[in-house]
Design an enzyme around this catalytic site. Structure first.
Site, PDB file in Angstrom:
ATOM      1  N   LYS A 103      39.506  48.458  47.321  1.00  0.00           N
ATOM      2  CA  LYS A 103      40.647  49.295  46.961  1.00  0.00           C
ATOM      3  C   LYS A 103      40.555  50.692  47.572  1.00  0.00           C
ATOM      4  O   LYS A 103      39.469  51.268  47.646  1.00  0.00           O
ATOM      5  CB  LYS A 103      40.713  49.459  45.436  1.00  0.00           C
ATOM      6  CG  LYS A 103      41.064  48.194  44.667  1.00  0.00           C
ATOM      7  CD  LYS A 103      41.148  48.500  43.183  1.00  0.00           C
ATOM      8  CE  LYS A 103      41.159  47.249  42.324  1.00  0.00           C
ATOM      9  NZ  LYS A 103      42.394  46.469  42.465  1.00  0.00           N
ATOM     10  N   GLY A 150      42.857  46.225  33.435  1.00  0.00           N
ATOM     11  CA  GLY A 150      41.805  46.640  32.519  1.00  0.00           C
ATOM     12  C   GLY A 150      42.151  46.531  31.055  1.00  0.00           C
ATOM     13  O   GLY A 150      41.465  47.081  30.207  1.00  0.00           O
ATOM     14  N   GLY A 182      45.642  42.083  33.746  1.00  0.00           N
ATOM     15  CA  GLY A 182      45.611  41.603  32.365  1.00  0.00           C
ATOM     16  C   GLY A 182      45.367  40.120  32.202  1.00  0.00           C
ATOM     17  O   GLY A 182      45.398  39.596  31.077  1.00  0.00           O
ATOM     18  N   GLY A 224      40.602  40.661  37.169  1.00  0.00           N
ATOM     19  CA  GLY A 224      39.773  41.855  37.265  1.00  0.00           C
ATOM     20  C   GLY A 224      38.719  41.853  36.188  1.00  0.00           C
ATOM     21  O   GLY A 224      37.710  41.157  36.265  1.00  0.00           O
TER      22      GLY A 224
END
Lengths: 195, 291
Positions: B80, B152, B213, B234
């Site tokens: 990223k 997150g 999510g 993630g």
């Protein structure tokens, strides 16, 4: 004629639409029960070979597919599909379906910055060949016929019913490689009928 | 930008379809992810849940740490950079990253401009909440799109909202008449030719993944059924009780997202899912960054 396209991961939809364009029926193989359907040829698409190899084991399809191919089922692997077919993968002990007598090198042209387009000959026809984080064939066994080599690197080969290419004809408009695969199938169907 | 490079970059995203891209912070995690069937890994110093907890400014990861992950796996490695931070992107290109995520998970470096991605040889994936955002990113040179979701949190509601919005806007564009496309382009704040492409093809011109999510095999199947072509996971994996098992289950769920019986088996005994934060309990909506 009906073609099964392995659809556990990767660019399988591109093969399906290529076949559609050529008026050939196909279906997706996502789980073991899909292998119960009748099919005359099998396509192993591009994608990540480690993912497909693992899913073939987890979904209990690996040995079934290996048996089909060993019994003469025409199979066509592109990029990751070629790695699945290879008996030997350079720099690792792992192999997957391992029916084709070739040694392949994964990510042989480097990372994504090494991806490229080539124009080269496949059975007397000049076609576009996109190589995406592609492998190539390092060595072939005595039964394997080399179809295309670029800069001394083998990128298309055939061993009887098994066709493997390092590039992605399914991402182009050209049907030459798929046509060759359909011819392998037709030959086999004719042979079966003659017997 | 030579068109050929852009096509090769879009094509790499096509190879990732039907797969799961996992966030990893160490070479060991990268190996676990690859073994579990990840089709690519996202190398970052802290996963979104920890970025959220730590607060402050979050930036591109240490190139040496990313290199460690590149050396550990054979699958593509993504990383990223901050929105608008083209110097971070240049650094990632210099270490031959396979895909750059210009990501709202990190603190934006520019509150007006995104990176001109047409200036790069390496591909970019960008987040989007709706069709306008998606097409603006594609116009800037993104060769892959993902929903923003709310990273997150372990709460899939925003990813669902963004995917539904995107799909419904695509369906609308497909159905309107050709002379209405000019105004649609104006409303969406995007060039006409991209609007025309969506109208004619009923899809984005690039691959579209779900992100933000996703924490369970059921979440992944939900996103695939809503039209995602693959899934980013993630915090959901390495913040859970049994990362290996959960990762492998999510990979299989993405392949057989239409098979509830298999999904039931996959959802069994996965251990604890990440705790998660409800979207209404959080103060920072990362999805609002960069439009």
């Amino acid at each position: 004629m009906n073609i099964g396209v392995l659809a556990v991961q990767g660019a399988f939809a591109e093969h399906v639409s290529m076949l559609e364009k050529m008026n050939v029926a196909s279906f997706e193989i996502r789980k073991k029960s899909d292998l119960d359907k009748h099919f005359d040829g099998l396509i192993l698409p591009g994608g990540e070979s480690t993912v497909m190899g693992k899913l073939l084991i987890d979904l209990d399809m690996l040995s079934l597919i290996r048996d089909y191919i060993n019994n003469g089922m025409p199979v066509f692997g592109t990029c990751a599909g070629m790695i699945l077919l290879a008996k030997k993968i350079e720099d690792t002990k792992a192999s997957h379906i391992a029916t084709m007598d070739i040694t392949v090198m994964r990510n042989a042209y480097g990372r994504q910055l090494g991806s490229f387009n080539a124009v080269s000959e496949f059975l007397n026809e000049r076609i576009n060949m996109p190589f995406i984080r592609a492998p190539y064939i390092k060595t072939v066994g005595s039964e394997v016929k080399v179809l295309t080599a670029i800069d001394g690197k083998i990128v298309a080969a055939q061993q009887n019913n098994q066709l493997a290419v390092a590039f992605h004809p399914e991402l182009t408009e050209e049907t030459a490689v798929h046509e060759h695969f359909l011819n392998i199938i037709k030959k086999k169907i004719n042979l079966t009928n003659a017997n | 930008m030579p068109n050929e490079r852009y096509n090769l970059n879009k094509e790499l995203a096509q190879m990732l379809k039907g797969g799961v891209i996992m966030d990893v912070t160490t070479p060991e995690q990268a190996k676990i992810a690859e073994k579990a069937g990840a089709c690519a890994v996202m190398a970052l110093e802290r996963i979104p849940a920890d970025i959220r907890a730590a607060g402050g400014v979050s930036r591109m990861s240490d190139p040496n740490m990313i290199r460690g992950i590149q050396n550990a796996v054979s699958i593509p490695v993504m990383a990223k950079c901050r929105i608008g931070h083209f110097a971070e992107a240049q650094i990632l290109e210099a270490i031959e990253i396979d895909y750059i995520d210009e990501s709202e998970v990190l603190s934006p470096a520019d509150d007006v401009y995104h990176i001109d991605k047409t200036k790069f040889k390496v591909p970019f994936v960008c987040g989007a909440k709706d069709l306008g955002e998606a097409l603006r990113r594609i116009n800037e040179g993104a060769s892959m799109i993902r929903t923003k979701g709310e990273p997150g949190t372990g709460d899939v509601v925003q990813a669902v909202r963004h995917m539904r919005m995107l799909q419904s806007e695509i369906r609308r564009l497909k159905s309107i008449s050709e002379d209405e496309l000019y105004d649609a382009a104006k409303q969406l704040q995007v060039p006409y030719d991209l609007v025309l492409y969506v109208h004619e093809n009923g899809r984005l011109p690039v691959v579209n993944f779900a992100a933000g999510g996703v924490a369970t095999p059921a979440d992944a199947a939900l996103m695939m059924q809503l039209g995602a072509e693959g899934v980013f996971v993630g915090s959901g994996i390495f913040k859970s009780g049994n990362p290996e098992k959960r990762a492998a289950a999510i990979v299989k769920a993405v392949t057989n997202y239409n098979d509830p019986k298999m999904l039931a088996e996959l959802s069994e005994d996965l251990g604890e899912a990440m705790v998660g934060i409800n979207e209404s309990e959080i103060e920072l909506l990362m999805a609002e960054r960069g439009k």
